[in-house]
Scaffold this motif. Structure first.
Motif, PDB file in Angstrom:
ATOM      1  N   LEU A   6     -32.658   6.153  28.352  1.00  0.00           N
ATOM      2  CA  LEU A   6     -32.687   6.876  27.081  1.00  0.00           C
ATOM      3  C   LEU A   6     -32.067   8.270  27.228  1.00  0.00           C
ATOM      4  O   LEU A   6     -31.283   8.704  26.369  1.00  0.00           O
ATOM      5  CB  LEU A   6     -34.135   6.978  26.588  1.00  0.00           C
ATOM      6  CG  LEU A   6     -34.312   7.461  25.168  1.00  0.00           C
ATOM      7  CD1 LEU A   6     -33.596   6.606  24.174  1.00  0.00           C
ATOM      8  CD2 LEU A   6     -35.768   7.568  24.850  1.00  0.00           C
ATOM      9  N   ILE A   7     -32.370   8.957  28.294  1.00  0.00           N
ATOM     10  CA  ILE A   7     -31.797  10.281  28.548  1.00  0.00           C
ATOM     11  C   ILE A   7     -30.281  10.162  28.749  1.00  0.00           C
ATOM     12  O   ILE A   7     -29.512  10.968  28.239  1.00  0.00           O
ATOM     13  CB  ILE A   7     -32.473  10.944  29.777  1.00  0.00           C
ATOM     14  CG1 ILE A   7     -33.905  11.284  29.451  1.00  0.00           C
ATOM     15  CG2 ILE A   7     -31.717  12.201  30.185  1.00  0.00           C
ATOM     16  CD1 ILE A   7     -34.691  11.818  30.618  1.00  0.00           C
ATOM     17  N   LEU A  12     -24.937  11.052  26.738  1.00  0.00           N
ATOM     18  CA  LEU A  12     -23.620  10.501  26.421  1.00  0.00           C
ATOM     19  C   LEU A  12     -23.245  10.790  24.960  1.00  0.00           C
ATOM     20  O   LEU A  12     -22.113  11.163  24.659  1.00  0.00           O
ATOM     21  CB  LEU A  12     -23.601   8.987  26.688  1.00  0.00           C
ATOM     22  CG  LEU A  12     -22.253   8.280  26.543  1.00  0.00           C
ATOM     23  CD1 LEU A  12     -21.234   8.855  27.510  1.00  0.00           C
ATOM     24  CD2 LEU A  12     -22.411   6.802  26.769  1.00  0.00           C
ATOM     25  N   ILE A  13     -24.201  10.659  24.044  1.00  0.00           N
ATOM     26  CA  ILE A  13     -23.960  10.954  22.631  1.00  0.00           C
ATOM     27  C   ILE A  13     -23.658  12.440  22.446  1.00  0.00           C
ATOM     28  O   ILE A  13     -22.759  12.810  21.680  1.00  0.00           O
ATOM     29  CB  ILE A  13     -25.164  10.504  21.774  1.00  0.00           C
ATOM     30  CG1 ILE A  13     -25.248   8.985  21.753  1.00  0.00           C
ATOM     31  CG2 ILE A  13     -25.070  11.045  20.350  1.00  0.00           C
ATOM     32  CD1 ILE A  13     -26.492   8.427  21.080  1.00  0.00           C
ATOM     33  N   VAL A  14     -24.369  13.322  23.161  1.00  0.00           N
ATOM     34  CA  VAL A  14     -24.133  14.766  23.061  1.00  0.00           C
ATOM     35  C   VAL A  14     -22.730  15.103  23.580  1.00  0.00           C
ATOM     36  O   VAL A  14     -21.993  15.891  22.965  1.00  0.00           O
ATOM     37  CB  VAL A  14     -25.221  15.552  23.821  1.00  0.00           C
ATOM     38  CG1 VAL A  14     -24.853  17.025  23.958  1.00  0.00           C
ATOM     39  CG2 VAL A  14     -26.556  15.415  23.135  1.00  0.00           C
ATOM     40  N   ILE A  16     -20.065  13.085  23.804  1.00  0.00           N
ATOM     41  CA  ILE A  16     -19.059  12.541  22.874  1.00  0.00           C
ATOM     42  C   ILE A  16     -19.010  13.390  21.609  1.00  0.00           C
ATOM     43  O   ILE A  16     -17.942  13.713  21.101  1.00  0.00           O
ATOM     44  CB  ILE A  16     -19.363  11.062  22.551  1.00  0.00           C
ATOM     45  CG1 ILE A  16     -19.118  10.194  23.794  1.00  0.00           C
ATOM     46  CG2 ILE A  16     -18.511  10.570  21.390  1.00  0.00           C
ATOM     47  CD1 ILE A  16     -19.533   8.754  23.633  1.00  0.00           C
ATOM     48  N   GLY A  17     -20.155  13.801  21.098  1.00  0.00           N
ATOM     49  CA  GLY A  17     -20.208  14.647  19.907  1.00  0.00           C
ATOM     50  C   GLY A  17     -19.536  15.988  20.157  1.00  0.00           C
ATOM     51  O   GLY A  17     -18.831  16.518  19.284  1.00  0.00           O
ATOM     52  N   ALA A  18     -19.782  16.583  21.339  1.00  0.00           N
ATOM     53  CA  ALA A  18     -19.155  17.870  21.672  1.00  0.00           C
ATOM     54  C   ALA A  18     -17.644  17.720  21.772  1.00  0.00           C
ATOM     55  O   ALA A  18     -16.887  18.594  21.307  1.00  0.00           O
ATOM     56  CB  ALA A  18     -19.729  18.404  22.978  1.00  0.00           C
ATOM     57  N   ALA A  19     -17.193  16.611  22.349  1.00  0.00           N
ATOM     58  CA  ALA A  19     -15.749  16.384  22.468  1.00  0.00           C
ATOM     59  C   ALA A  19     -15.118  16.224  21.084  1.00  0.00           C
ATOM     60  O   ALA A  19     -14.061  16.806  20.792  1.00  0.00           O
ATOM     61  CB  ALA A  19     -15.477  15.155  23.327  1.00  0.00           C
ATOM     62  N   ILE A  20     -15.761  15.458  20.226  1.00  0.00           N
ATOM     63  CA  ILE A  20     -15.236  15.257  18.875  1.00  0.00           C
ATOM     64  C   ILE A  20     -15.271  16.580  18.094  1.00  0.00           C
ATOM     65  O   ILE A  20     -14.314  16.946  17.416  1.00  0.00           O
ATOM     66  CB  ILE A  20     -16.012  14.143  18.139  1.00  0.00           C
ATOM     67  CG1 ILE A  20     -15.719  12.791  18.788  1.00  0.00           C
ATOM     68  CG2 ILE A  20     -15.658  14.114  16.662  1.00  0.00           C
ATOM     69  CD1 ILE A  20     -16.582  11.648  18.269  1.00  0.00           C
ATOM     70  N   GLY A  21     -16.358  17.313  18.208  1.00  0.00           N
ATOM     71  CA  GLY A  21     -16.476  18.591  17.507  1.00  0.00           C
ATOM     72  C   GLY A  21     -15.437  19.588  17.988  1.00  0.00           C
ATOM     73  O   GLY A  21     -14.845  20.317  17.189  1.00  0.00           O
TER      74      GLY A  21
END
Length: 159
Positions: A6-7, A12-14, A16-21
């Motif tokens: 879960l961590i 991984l979501i954080v 990917i989100g930072a890269a997209i942002g």
């Protein structure tokens, strides 16, 4: 183990989100600077005056002239071709319409020249000025004088 998975998924979501942002941020920043640059370019283009089109030159070419120049020791022959630069198309038409009188005036000026004078640059400039003055007089009283801007020698031979 489930907690680690879960961590890892959240991490991984954080990422990917930072890269997209970050990509969106830099792309919008680049687009804004490009838009500002193009707007500045358009402003510069709008304030830069557009040069006026250059009018086509108006010339009237005269047939060549051959005159005898009388010198102190011997006579010489002057062969010259002349082109007139005019200011208006109406002037060219008037010159063409009165060509016999134009040629007569030019011949009178040419035949009155001194051989020693026309062999110098200053003498040719004076000759050009004399021809211009002669042709800048009206041919008939009802017409305005043609506006001769310049007299150009396209051939000039003394033998």
């Amino acid at each position: 183990m489930l907690r680690r998975l879960l961590i890892l998924i959240v991490l991984l979501i954080v990422v990917i989100g930072a890269a997209i942002g970050g990509t969106i941020f830099f792309m919008s920043r680049n687009a804004a600077s490009t838009t500002a640059a193009s707007a500045a370019g358009k402003t510069a283009q709008a304030t830069t005056p557009v040069p006026a089109p250059v009018p086509a030159p108006i010339f009237a070419e005269l047939d060549p002239f051959t005159v005898t120049l009388y010198g102190e020791t011997r006579n010489r022959i002057l062969y010259t071709a002349i082109t007139l630069r005019l200011n208006h198309a109406d002037d060219r038409k008037q010159i063409q319409d009165y060509m016999p009188e134009v040629r007569d005036r030019v011949l009178k000026v040419l035949s009155s020249q001194q051989l020693s004078a026309i062999q110098t640059t200053e003498g040719r400039l004076a000759l050009s000025k004399d021809i211009k003055e002669s042709l800048s007089k009206p041919f008939v009283a009802q017409l305005p004088a043609p506006n001769v801007a310049d007299v150009l020698f396209t051939a000039f031979v003394v033998q």
